[in-house]
Scaffold this motif. Sequence first.
Motif, PDB file in Angstrom:
ATOM      1  N   ASP A  13       5.796 -13.414  -0.791  1.00  0.00           N
ATOM      2  CA  ASP A  13       5.140 -12.705   0.298  1.00  0.00           C
ATOM      3  C   ASP A  13       5.981 -12.816   1.571  1.00  0.00           C
ATOM      4  O   ASP A  13       6.205 -13.926   2.078  1.00  0.00           O
ATOM      5  N   ASP A  26      -3.358 -10.022  -2.150  1.00  0.00           N
ATOM      6  CA  ASP A  26      -3.087 -10.213  -3.575  1.00  0.00           C
ATOM      7  C   ASP A  26      -4.272 -10.891  -4.257  1.00  0.00           C
ATOM      8  O   ASP A  26      -5.305 -11.147  -3.624  1.00  0.00           O
ATOM      9  N   ARG A  31      -5.608  -9.554   5.834  1.00  0.00           N
ATOM     10  CA  ARG A  31      -5.150  -8.545   6.799  1.00  0.00           C
ATOM     11  C   ARG A  31      -6.274  -7.539   7.002  1.00  0.00           C
ATOM     12  O   ARG A  31      -7.204  -7.481   6.189  1.00  0.00           O
ATOM     13  N   PRO A  32      -6.209  -6.732   8.072  1.00  0.00           N
ATOM     14  CA  PRO A  32      -7.292  -5.766   8.295  1.00  0.00           C
ATOM     15  C   PRO A  32      -7.371  -4.743   7.163  1.00  0.00           C
ATOM     16  O   PRO A  32      -6.344  -4.327   6.633  1.00  0.00           O
ATOM     17  N   VAL A  85      -7.768  -1.182   5.588  1.00  0.00           N
ATOM     18  CA  VAL A  85      -7.418   0.173   6.012  1.00  0.00           C
ATOM     19  C   VAL A  85      -8.323   1.141   5.254  1.00  0.00           C
ATOM     20  O   VAL A  85      -8.285   1.161   4.017  1.00  0.00           O
ATOM     21  N   PRO A  86      -9.171   1.913   5.957  1.00  0.00           N
ATOM     22  CA  PRO A  86     -10.088   2.804   5.258  1.00  0.00           C
ATOM     23  C   PRO A  86      -9.357   3.698   4.254  1.00  0.00           C
ATOM     24  O   PRO A  86      -8.315   4.261   4.561  1.00  0.00           O
ATOM     25  N   GLU A 129      -7.971   2.700   1.385  1.00  0.00           N
ATOM     26  CA  GLU A 129      -6.960   2.053   0.534  1.00  0.00           C
ATOM     27  C   GLU A 129      -7.550   1.613  -0.807  1.00  0.00           C
ATOM     28  O   GLU A 129      -8.752   1.361  -0.935  1.00  0.00           O
ATOM     29  N   TYR A 130      -6.663   1.505  -1.785  1.00  0.00           N
ATOM     30  CA  TYR A 130      -7.039   1.021  -3.103  1.00  0.00           C
ATOM     31  C   TYR A 130      -6.879  -0.495  -3.130  1.00  0.00           C
ATOM     32  O   TYR A 130      -6.258  -1.083  -2.255  1.00  0.00           O
ATOM     33  N   TRP A 131      -7.400  -1.104  -4.169  1.00  0.00           N
ATOM     34  CA  TRP A 131      -7.225  -2.551  -4.377  1.00  0.00           C
ATOM     35  C   TRP A 131      -5.876  -2.742  -5.075  1.00  0.00           C
ATOM     36  O   TRP A 131      -5.776  -2.574  -6.282  1.00  0.00           O
ATOM     37  N   GLN A 132      -4.884  -3.069  -4.260  1.00  0.00           N
ATOM     38  CA  GLN A 132      -3.524  -3.204  -4.790  1.00  0.00           C
ATOM     39  C   GLN A 132      -3.419  -4.330  -5.817  1.00  0.00           C
ATOM     40  O   GLN A 132      -2.547  -4.323  -6.680  1.00  0.00           O
TER      41      GLN A 132
END
Lengths: 457, 96
Positions: free
Chosen positions: A11, A116, A138-139, A141-142, A144-147
């Motif tokens: 990271d 993660d 982290r903030p 973000v409207p 976004e997917y679950w990375q």
Amino acid sequence: MIKRDSASFRDPAGHVYWQEDTIYRTVMPGFAEAFDAVRQTQVIKNWIDKGMLWPEEQVPTNQLECAQHAYALLKHPKFPFISYPYEWSFAMLKDAALFHLELMLDALSHDIMLNDASAFNVQFNGVNPVFIDHLAFRPYVPGEYWQAHKQFFEQFLNPLLLQAYCGVPFQGWYRGNVNGISTAEIAKLLPLRCRLNWHVFFHIMLQAHFDKAQRPDVAKVAKQVHMPKHGLQHLWQSLHKWISKLHDKAPTSHWQSYAKTHSYENEQFAIKKVFVSEFIEQTQPDLVWDLGCNIGIFSELALQAGAKRVIGFDNDHSALAVAYETAKKNKLAFTPLFMDMTNPSPAQGWYETERLSLTKRNKPDAILALALVHHLAIGANIPLPMIVDWLIDLAPTGVIEFVPKTDPMVQIMLSQRQDIFTDYTIEAFINLLSQKANIILRVKLSESGRELIQFRK
Amino acid sequence: MKIKDIKFNLLIISILMLITAPAYAYLDSGTGSVIIQMLFAGIAGLLAILKLYWEKAKASWRWFCHLFKRKQKPESKPVSQPTSSLNQKSHHDKTR
């Protein structure tokens, strides 16, 4: 001396450093905005207060020589004992998975997202799961997917499915492939009756099918079609519900009922308890390793006698399940881990230092090796001198229970094989031990010749 | 659940929107992982819509029944007396 943590490199948000027993974590300028946004909320403090997140303290960057270019510097107390997911029992990995989902749901309710879903970021303080990666937040973000969806499956869910649906313990595979078990692999193994389960069909079989396609246009679509926040919440709640219903299907063993079926007379068992209690009271160790902890009877006793923390090791899944449940019920500072003492966790991962070997992580102040030596010597053909060297190297002091050939338990072991262990005697063992350490106390435990031996280097 | 959110769900699989979600490149999210999430959101959205319409249908039915009952009320009023055994029992208990 400052040393960079060998697992802290993936990271770019920051890095972990060790200085004696203190841990420092740099926050790199590229992560500054996200770091400030999350710290402006009270969430981090709340999680620390609840014991969900390991404590942090922001200190000036000039406290650490190599943090001059960092945006910020965090200081953490040393974690008592770092364990790896392939050393956890089924119930521990399940609890860690549920904990991770609960943390993500709580974070999202505050518009915070986790970068993660590494199982190595969850650690056990006794039997309580604690999150240790302070820069994972982290903030949100409207859209976004679950990375970390794929990583969560590989490191938490798929190993659990292997044990819950196939009855195969996950630890060996997990240790062999340190990033977990891929969805494509687990999809091939699951029996047909499981594939009819909606969760398995949707989350595993379909995902494995789509993974095969490797379509780059999906990524383009994903950038333009957004994921609603409640979609993420539903997904995590659904996984939470599914995981909480999973049960360990690995075969059970007779060791889980050790408290009722052990081979000791009541009087002998009482003598053994007194011997261990008095040893702990005299030595007052911070950390005890109970080698072959079984269901944790003597680990609990050590804690009652004054040990601050006990890490137990055993390679019997049923016994470990009982030990973990008891520790949870009695809120003990005891962590029972899966470990074959003839083949402890090795150093592995990137540069062979990403995941440390067992003894490189920590060493105990005292050991308990009760009725273990005969399993190593007769069960695994390890010569007595090697066993003595290994025990002496582990800790400055400890208690060993020696079980001779005349004992019924060893007789059972020898009945199935040729007796090639001519040197396996109490005299030989005492002779070897006394060459390396002082023998403080010896007590004969049974008519069959079992002995308890206290040693100090 | 807001109707605006539900409308979004319907659009998810088929319609490309102009909003661009930022990519966090630290982790590799697999193709299957992304499709599963899209499908999950779509199915969850559809179920939410069905639930909403089901609730609306139930509310309409209740309203219709209510209207019907109102018309019936004047005729049945003189007959309505506490006749259930439970009521009788409680009344009896109170008198003891």
